[in-house]
Design a protein around this motif. Sequence first.
Motif, PDB file in Angstrom:
ATOM      1  N   LYS B 536       0.835  -1.207   0.000  1.00 27.01           N
ATOM      2  CA  LYS B 536       0.000   0.000   0.000  1.00 27.01           C
ATOM      3  C   LYS B 536       0.869   1.256   0.000  1.00 27.01           C
ATOM      4  N   GLY B 537       1.906   1.237   0.847  1.00 25.51           N
ATOM      5  CA  GLY B 537       2.793   2.392   0.933  1.00 25.51           C
ATOM      6  C   GLY B 537       3.483   2.635  -0.406  1.00 25.51           C
ATOM      7  N   ALA B 538       3.899   1.552  -1.056  1.00 27.30           N
ATOM      8  CA  ALA B 538       4.577   1.667  -2.348  1.00 27.30           C
ATOM      9  C   ALA B 538       3.653   2.279  -3.391  1.00 27.30           C
ATOM     10  N   LEU B 539       2.411   1.797  -3.416  1.00 35.15           N
ATOM     11  CA  LEU B 539       1.464   2.299  -4.417  1.00 35.15           C
ATOM     12  C   LEU B 539       1.182   3.780  -4.198  1.00 35.15           C
ATOM     13  N   ARG B 540       1.094   4.157  -2.934  1.00 33.60           N
ATOM     14  CA  ARG B 540       0.814   5.565  -2.646  1.00 33.60           C
ATOM     15  C   ARG B 540       1.935   6.453  -3.184  1.00 33.60           C
ATOM     16  N   ARG B 541       3.166   6.032  -2.925  1.00 31.04           N
ATOM     17  CA  ARG B 541       4.307   6.837  -3.402  1.00 31.04           C
ATOM     18  C   ARG B 541       4.337   6.884  -4.922  1.00 31.04           C
ATOM     19  N   LEU B 542       4.061   5.727  -5.495  1.00 30.81           N
ATOM     20  CA  LEU B 542       4.083   5.624  -6.959  1.00 30.81           C
ATOM     21  C   LEU B 542       3.042   6.549  -7.572  1.00 30.81           C
ATOM     22  N   ARG B 543       1.862   6.515  -7.016  1.00 29.54           N
ATOM     23  CA  ARG B 543       0.773   7.316  -7.569  1.00 29.54           C
ATOM     24  C   ARG B 543       1.036   8.802  -7.355  1.00 29.54           C
ATOM     25  N   ALA B 544       1.727   9.120  -6.266  1.00 31.01           N
ATOM     26  CA  ALA B 544       2.074  10.519  -6.016  1.00 31.01           C
ATOM     27  C   ALA B 544       3.002  11.029  -7.112  1.00 31.01           C
ATOM     28  N   GLU B 545       3.713  10.096  -7.734  1.00 27.13           N
ATOM     29  CA  GLU B 545       4.611  10.484  -8.831  1.00 27.13           C
ATOM     30  C   GLU B 545       3.928  10.356 -10.176  1.00 27.13           C
ATOM     31  N   GLY B 546       2.629  10.106 -10.167  1.00 29.09           N
ATOM     32  CA  GLY B 546       1.875  10.059 -11.417  1.00 29.09           C
ATOM     33  C   GLY B 546       1.954   8.734 -12.149  1.00 29.09           C
ATOM     34  N   ARG B 547       2.526   7.703 -11.500  1.00 30.01           N
ATOM     35  CA  ARG B 547       2.573   6.381 -12.137  1.00 30.01           C
ATOM     36  C   ARG B 547       1.386   5.563 -11.638  1.00 30.01           C
ATOM     37  N   SER B 548       1.100   4.474 -12.293  1.00 29.82           N
ATOM     38  CA  SER B 548      -0.084   3.714 -11.913  1.00 29.82           C
ATOM     39  C   SER B 548       0.159   2.210 -11.912  1.00 29.82           C
ATOM     40  N   ALA B 549      -0.219   1.580 -10.840  1.00 30.61           N
ATOM     41  CA  ALA B 549      -0.235   0.114 -10.753  1.00 30.61           C
ATOM     42  C   ALA B 549      -1.401  -0.254  -9.856  1.00 30.61           C
ATOM     43  N   ASP B 550      -1.931  -1.439 -10.061  1.00 31.06           N
ATOM     44  CA  ASP B 550      -3.075  -1.880  -9.260  1.00 31.06           C
ATOM     45  C   ASP B 550      -2.619  -2.875  -8.185  1.00 31.06           C
ATOM     46  N   HIS B 551      -3.510  -3.103  -7.263  1.00 32.36           N
ATOM     47  CA  HIS B 551      -3.150  -3.975  -6.140  1.00 32.36           C
ATOM     48  C   HIS B 551      -4.331  -4.860  -5.742  1.00 32.36           C
ATOM     49  N   VAL B 552      -4.052  -6.132  -5.573  1.00 31.61           N
ATOM     50  CA  VAL B 552      -5.033  -7.054  -4.994  1.00 31.61           C
ATOM     51  C   VAL B 552      -4.377  -7.709  -3.785  1.00 31.61           C
ATOM     52  N   HIS B 553      -5.078  -7.683  -2.671  1.00 31.70           N
ATOM     53  CA  HIS B 553      -4.542  -8.344  -1.473  1.00 31.70           C
ATOM     54  C   HIS B 553      -5.457  -9.494  -1.085  1.00 31.70           C
ATOM     55  N   LEU B 554      -4.883 -10.666  -0.890  1.00 33.55           N
ATOM     56  CA  LEU B 554      -5.677 -11.861  -0.589  1.00 33.55           C
ATOM     57  C   LEU B 554      -5.743 -12.131   0.916  1.00 33.55           C
ATOM     58  N   VAL B 555      -6.951 -12.290   1.415  1.00 33.38           N
ATOM     59  CA  VAL B 555      -7.150 -12.733   2.802  1.00 33.38           C
ATOM     60  C   VAL B 555      -7.399 -14.242   2.800  1.00 33.38           C
ATOM     61  N   HIS B 556      -8.065 -14.727   1.773  1.00 30.97           N
ATOM     62  CA  HIS B 556      -8.354 -16.157   1.647  1.00 30.97           C
ATOM     63  C   HIS B 556      -7.368 -16.780   0.667  1.00 30.97           C
ATOM     64  N   LEU B 557      -6.537 -17.668   1.193  1.00 36.25           N
ATOM     65  CA  LEU B 557      -5.513 -18.299   0.354  1.00 36.25           C
ATOM     66  C   LEU B 557      -5.942 -19.666  -0.125  1.00 36.25           C
ATOM     67  N   ASN B 558      -6.931 -20.234   0.558  1.00 35.14           N
ATOM     68  CA  ASN B 558      -7.526 -21.484   0.087  1.00 35.14           C
ATOM     69  C   ASN B 558      -8.956 -21.562   0.618  1.00 35.14           C
ATOM     70  N   PRO B 559      -9.949 -21.603  -0.212  1.00 39.17           N
ATOM     71  CA  PRO B 559      -9.814 -21.469  -1.659  1.00 39.17           C
ATOM     72  C   PRO B 559      -9.534 -20.017  -2.028  1.00 39.17           C
ATOM     73  N   PHE B 560      -8.976 -19.823  -3.204  1.00 41.48           N
ATOM     74  CA  PHE B 560      -8.854 -18.463  -3.727  1.00 41.48           C
ATOM     75  C   PHE B 560     -10.247 -17.960  -4.089  1.00 41.48           C
ATOM     76  N   PRO B 561     -10.459 -16.655  -4.036  1.00 43.37           N
ATOM     77  CA  PRO B 561     -11.754 -16.127  -4.482  1.00 43.37           C
ATOM     78  C   PRO B 561     -12.007 -16.514  -5.941  1.00 43.37           C
ATOM     79  N   ASN B 562     -13.264 -16.703  -6.271  1.00 41.82           N
ATOM     80  CA  ASN B 562     -13.618 -17.199  -7.605  1.00 41.82           C
ATOM     81  C   ASN B 562     -13.181 -16.290  -8.753  1.00 41.82           C
ATOM     82  N   ASP B 563     -13.097 -14.977  -8.470  1.00 39.70           N
ATOM     83  CA  ASP B 563     -12.789 -14.045  -9.561  1.00 39.70           C
ATOM     84  C   ASP B 563     -11.295 -13.762  -9.690  1.00 39.70           C
ATOM     85  N   LEU B 564     -10.456 -14.469  -8.937  1.00 38.71           N
ATOM     86  CA  LEU B 564      -9.029 -14.140  -8.963  1.00 38.71           C
ATOM     87  C   LEU B 564      -8.406 -14.391 -10.348  1.00 38.71           C
ATOM     88  N   GLY B 565      -8.717 -15.527 -10.924  1.00 44.36           N
ATOM     89  CA  GLY B 565      -8.097 -15.881 -12.197  1.00 44.36           C
ATOM     90  C   GLY B 565      -8.393 -14.850 -13.279  1.00 44.36           C
TER      91      GLY B 565
END
Lengths: 341, 622
Positions: B536-565
């Motif tokens: 989260k901290g990395a994305l914030r800094r990145l976006r402050a510099e006008g760059r863009s990347a997305d982030h998904v954080h998983l709480v459930h590792l098994n099973p994975f959420p159905n929409d992950l793939g």
Amino acid sequence: MTDTTIDVPETTKADWSSDQEVRWCPGCGDYSILTAVQMMMPDLGVRREDTVFISGIGCAARFPYYMNTYGMHGIHGRAPAIATGLALARPDLDVWVVGGDGDMLSIGGNHLIHALRRNVNLKILLFNNQIYGLTKGQYSPTSEIGKITKSSPIGSIDEPFNPISVALGAEATFVARTHDMDRKHMMETFRRAWEHKGAAFVEVYQNCNVFNDGAFGAITKKDKRASMLIDLTHGEPITFDDGAKGVTMGADGRLRIVETADVNASDLLVHDETREDPSLAFALSRIASGPFMPTPVGVFRSVDRPEYATEVSRQLAYAQETSGPGDLHALLHSRPTWEVT
Amino acid sequence: MTDTASPETRELDALVIRFAGDSGDGMQLTGERFSSASALLGNDLATLPDFPAEIRAPAGTVLGVSAFQIQVADHDIMTPGDAPNVLVAMNPAALKSELHRLEIGGTIIANEDAFEDRNLAKAGYDENPLTDGSLANYTLFTVPMTSITKRACEDLGVKPRDAERSKNFFALGLVSWLYNRPVEPTMDWIDKKFGSRELVAAANVAAFKAGHAFGETAELFDSRYAVRAAPHAPGTYTNIDGNTALSWGLVAAGRQAKLPLFLGSYPITPASDILHELSARKNFGVRTLQAEDEIAAVCSAIGASFGGHIGLTTTSGPGVALKSEAIGLALSLELPLVIIDIQRGGPSTGLPTKTEASDLMLAMYGRHGDAPLPIVAAYRPSQCFDAAIEAVRIALKYRTPVILLSDGYLANGSEPWKLPDVDSLPDISTTFATETNATDDDGNPVFEPYLRDDDTLARPWAIPGTAELMHRIGGLEKQSGSGNISYDPANHEEMTRIRQAKVDRIAEDLDPIEVDTAGPADVLVLSWGSTWGACKGALRRLRAEGRSADHVHLVHLNPFPNDLGEILRRYETVLVPEMNTGQLVDLVRAKYLVDAKSITKVRGVPFTAGEIKNVIMEALDD
């Protein structure tokens, strides 16, 4: 626990038998132990649904499947630990633990001694046949030195455990021994164990007719019992062989088997199972170092000590009394807090 | 304690301070007190305790250095900071071991008294770094902390040796003055903690005040600093560490399930504090058993679950390894059970006090046979509360053991937490079976313990004491439905597949994945566990510099959420940062056949936001 509640329905041996086919080797001593338990249960005046049998792994550990009660066939050696959790969660239940000498003295030795020292209200039946049955014939922690088996082709060199000594050393409050050739004695011993409030340990000499046939024959055969089994009776002098032999304590503190004719009656040791000090019970457990010499059976020790689940419940009640019943909101606010408006 | 003679106060938006000293110097306590005072000030904060595994490593050596890092900020933050701005060094070893972390130009506050020949030699210094000019790139303050503390305690009747032990409170007092931390919370704490030991309390108060007054009068510092309160949402806040939040989450789960908790546990770092916390919650009806070993711990919990309690066991990786056979049994019994793994460095004893998140594969596959288990992973100290409730919810609803993963960093790190309204917590109650559910060949009612719920595939939970439902369960394969022992080949395959299907079903319960996005992006960061904050901290800094990347954080590792793939396939590049050699990345690559890239760190310390930002930048510039 001896009081029979009137609203408990009367049951018979058949009520305590599950619909599962009993599968032990023909002639296995386990059959007679199962019968003894199933015949004793109706006399206890307890409900089947309040009764639970927990076991580990091994031939003996199939026991719960054959009882028409609640039951769990656990993992090797861990039955006392599983049963401890159940007994603490549900002090209202009668929890029995069944296992063999490999199960409870080898892989499960740690759990056995801790269940005993905690005095959890468990009725622990250790079927001792001095051999590994289910894994087909290796020596066990109770096998005698020199035992030739598939895993000890030149003879076992491991010093065997004496289960009664182990239990006494683990601070057990009830310790007894019986054998599969005497149903009446088994039933009486199991009933005494059930009546005991706390951890009750019963060693049952059990014949494995496939891998260690006749291991106890020298003492449990009908014609040998009088001369080879020392029946311990609380308050009575310790004698056997129709009173011809008895047990005394020498000046050196060691127990000796003597001809009663050779000593004064007052020299005979009087059995006191309620002695707080376990040293005499321990000495009795050492009279025979194997099933080839006169061997005491019956109750070695039966003393009162606070039962573990009772103490756990007492602490819970005390905590609620002193801190009030748990209040989640109060818990969440129990550390320094600050408000943001 | 401020007056007009104080130097000017300058505002900082964030401050990262690292306290370091000998493991007997009380640095963890000093850091915790600084955190607490900052929390009450309304700052956002995140902490990182960092201590050796030995109770007392040789005093004065680099091996024995114990450190505590904290970031306080006037805005929401997710990590204890990349590099400290301030290093408090109580002795030469602390300076030696921690200096490399300090930002260039940062401030060193050193206990001058400790920099004498013997200590310098123990730390491996040939020259005194305070005087040889080697610290020219930093702002250095040398303060004779030990001697002033001793003087401050002189009149109290405290032995000089005991007085010396209060020098950490001198440091705390000085730093509290320098950074305008409130004094009262620390005074109150000393009073509460040492109330009955008056001399100790008096020495600590005297040391703290001496430190505070030193700042005021020594004219060493030309300014003081302040970090304003962070703009938190309205509510009541407390400062919480992960293990406490997790323990409270378990208590909350018991309340929301209307079932008693039973914890069987064997002490192990860094999980023991959960045993401690729950053992103190007997008034909630929580039963705790300090078992003879890890195996007994989990087995007792299984016994309690059989009896209708919520069986819990808390441990760390080595404990999970020991418990694996029993966990397999619980899986076969299909009873609720929660296994809490506070991960640490491995393998074997590894790095007991250092963090790592390398038990994902253990949680996923660490049993014999096909033995699938749901896995839930906590991601920040305060969220350990929700993660615990979620793990219990799944265990009860699906009648299955659940593995809850946390780690040493979450366990010991703390942050402000807006306390939830207890009435808003989810209802996770379940029901015990009370009636027969089938008929036998003769038409008589019977109970089949392995007859399943159509939706969840869970089997009925009939507890001892229930008339007419007596049954026997165990690890031997069960006939589907009747629960009788079965060696039938087709039945074993059916049961194996049902156990897997039951775990897969859990995905139906999960909310759609939230993608953290700030516009079109080619790069996705996929994370799990405590790496959340650095991402989260990395994305914030990145976006402050006008760059863009997305982030998904998983709480459930098994099973994975159905929409992950589907989500993973949208991106040109998927980056998976992990505190292991690449475990989630292997799972994701195997399951979804995406060419995810692994970013790993296995150093016993968490990722910094700067590190993650750099790898995202590299990916963006590729």
